[in-house]
Structures are given as structure tokens and as C-alpha cells.
Design a protein around this motif. Structure first.
Motif, short mmCIF file in Angstrom:
data_model
loop_
_atom_site.label_atom_id
_atom_site.label_comp_id
_atom_site.label_asym_id
_atom_site.label_seq_id
_atom_site.Cartn_x
_atom_site.Cartn_y
_atom_site.Cartn_z
N THR A 11 0.71 -1.18 0.10
CA THR A 11 -0.06 0.07 -0.04
C THR A 11 0.83 1.17 -0.15
N PRO A 12 0.37 2.45 -0.33
CA PRO A 12 1.12 3.52 -0.68
C PRO A 12 1.72 3.87 0.87
N ALA A 13 0.90 3.77 1.78
CA ALA A 13 1.36 4.13 3.27
C ALA A 13 2.10 3.02 4.02
N ALA A 14 2.21 1.89 3.51
CA ALA A 14 3.23 1.08 4.09
C ALA A 14 4.41 1.44 3.50
N ILE A 15 4.53 1.42 2.09
CA ILE A 15 5.87 2.00 1.37
C ILE A 15 6.38 3.28 1.82
N ALA A 16 5.48 4.38 2.13
CA ALA A 16 5.79 5.56 2.78
C ALA A 16 6.43 5.33 4.15
N ALA A 17 5.84 4.53 4.89
CA ALA A 17 6.41 4.18 6.36
C ALA A 17 6.27 5.34 7.14
N GLY A 18 5.30 6.19 6.84
CA GLY A 18 5.27 7.21 8.06
C GLY A 18 5.62 8.89 7.43
N GLY A 19 6.41 8.53 6.21
CA GLY A 19 6.86 9.44 5.45
C GLY A 19 6.14 9.76 4.15
N ARG A 20 6.71 10.44 3.36
CA ARG A 20 6.32 10.42 1.87
C ARG A 20 6.58 9.60 0.92
N LEU A 21 5.42 9.17 0.09
CA LEU A 21 5.88 8.12 -0.91
C LEU A 21 7.27 8.64 -2.05
N GLU A 22 7.23 9.84 -2.22
CA GLU A 22 8.28 10.41 -2.88
C GLU A 22 9.71 10.05 -2.44
#
Length: 236
Positions: A212-223
């Protein structure tokens, strides 16, 4: 997850260049999967294998349980495709093209899509004379016209103004909620964050993230996560 699209250990080689190097990922029914990656990461090659436009050199692809390279006409009618260059005939007006596709698919979705994508102002203009953003809207309408169960959409909001981009996102969310599996290639981090149920990041032909975008971002930004995973430079 009910997997409408499956990529398993996919390999595609052009001479000495390995375009896709053992990639594995899946896209679910009733989900929007955004595929991101730098230029040359293997995104287009992978999607064209899934569309049946290229034959893998190894591994396998399945769309609705079928090998796309050997798919029947009936199977292809269940899959919508929006190509990177649009793939539209250039000499016909947008309205005539969509009306023709509507007759082929025996669907009445055409007028709805023309309205939702604001195609009416240029409906009588030949495709070759449309702006980039206008062609994108016509190509998207053509891809969704037949009520596909799976749709592969390459940069569907490229060249669109902010209002049109939001309208496209709303339309794609509605199709997802109807149970369509949507696979969207994009360079837009905001688009992936706001649209995707799942994000697949490719780099050098391999999957470096699939969640998921949230899991990849891990509390930060996807970018930020994207550039950390691909080793890319901001602004490149």
C-alpha cells in the motif's frame, strides 16, 4: 486478494539489455494498482506483456487467468487498454471513434464518458488536431467504453489540468468500486498516493516495492521512499 493480473518471475530481454529481470507482482479485482519507476525501469515492457503486445522471454503473465499472448478475441474484449501514445486513429473525429467503439462493444456508456471527461467541446475535431490532454481523455474513454474487467492505463492524467485530473480520479475510483481491476502507470507521486490501493515500484527491471502507499511511505512521503528505493536523483 482476488488476483485479476499476475506477473511471476517475468523476464524480457532485448539483445544485451535486460528490460524486465524476474519481476513478480499482482493486481486485485476492485483495486487500483499504480506502477511507478524511473525511465527504463521496465514498466512499459511489463505492461505490454500483460496486454499481449510482447511475448515474455521467461516467467509468465496472466490476465483473468489467461496468457495474454495467446488470448482469444473474447478475452481481449474483457480488457481495456490505454497505450502510452494513445494508439488512436488520427483522421476520425473523437465522437465518431467513440460511437464506432460503442457499436462494437454494444454498450451505451459512450455519452456518459463523453460528459464525464468533458469531450463534447472537441468531439467533432479529428484526433490528429487534438491537444495532448484532449487525446488523453479520448483514449481513456475508449479504454473504459466496453466495461472492461481489467484496464491498463498508461499515464491517464498526463497533460490534464487540475480540474480534469480530479474528474479522471473520480471516474477511476467509481470503476474500481464496480469491481474493475485498474493498473495505472504513472510518474505522479500525488496521483499514486491519492488514487492507489496498491503501489508497485520497478527499478532496473525488478520489483523493489509492492504494498500500500502508506506502508511503502512508512510514515513519510511516498516520494521520499521512491527515491530511496530506486537510488534516483530528485528532479531527474
Amino acid at each position: 486478494m482476488d488476483r485479476a493480473v499476475v506477473v511471476e518471475d517475468l523476464r524480457r530481454v532485448f539483445g544485451d539489455t535486460i528490460a524486465v529481470d524476474g519481476a513478480s507482482w499482482a493486481a486485485g479485482t476492485g483495486e487500483i494498482t499504480c506502477v511507478l519507476g524511473p525511465n527504463g525501469a521496465g514498466k512499459t515492457t511489463t505492461i505490454e506483456c500483460l496486454e499481449g503486445l510482447q511475448q515474455p522471454d521467461g516467467g509468465r503473465c496472466r490476465v483473468l487467468g489467461t496468457d495474454p499472448w495467446q488470448a482469444s478475441a473474447d478475452h481481449r474484449a474483457r480488457v481495456g487498454v490505454m497505450l502510452q501514445d494513445g494508439g488512436l486513429p488520427q483522421s476520425v473525429p473523437a465522437s465518431r471513434l467513440l460511437a464506432h467503439l460503442g457499436r462494437l462493444y454494444r454498450t451505451h456508456r459512450g455519452p456518459e464518458l463523453v460528459e464525464r471527461l468533458d469531450i463534447t467541446p472537441f468531439a467533432r475535431t479529428p484526433v490528429r488536431r487534438l491537444s495532448g490532454g484532449q487525446r488523453q481523455r479520448v483514449a481513456l474513454a475508449a479504454a473504459l467504453l466496453g466495461d472492461p474487467e481489467v484496464a491498463f492505463l498508461d499515464e491517464p492524467t498526463a497533460g490534464l489540468d487540475p480540474h480534469a485530473r480530479l474528474a479522471v480520479w473520480d471516474l477511476l475510483r467509481e470503476r474500481r468500486d464496480e469491481g474493475v481491476a485498474l493498473v495505472v502507470t504513472t510518474h505522479g507521486f500525488e496521483e499514486a498516493e491519492r488514487l492507489a490501493d496498491r503501489v508497485v515500484i520497478l527499478d532496473r527491471g525488478r520489483v523493489v516495492a509492492d504494498d500500500t502507499p502508506a506502508a511503502i511511505a512508512a510514515g513519510g512521503r511516498l516520494e521520499d521512499a521512491y527515491f530511496a528505493l530506486t537510488g534516483g536523483l530528485r528532479g531527474s
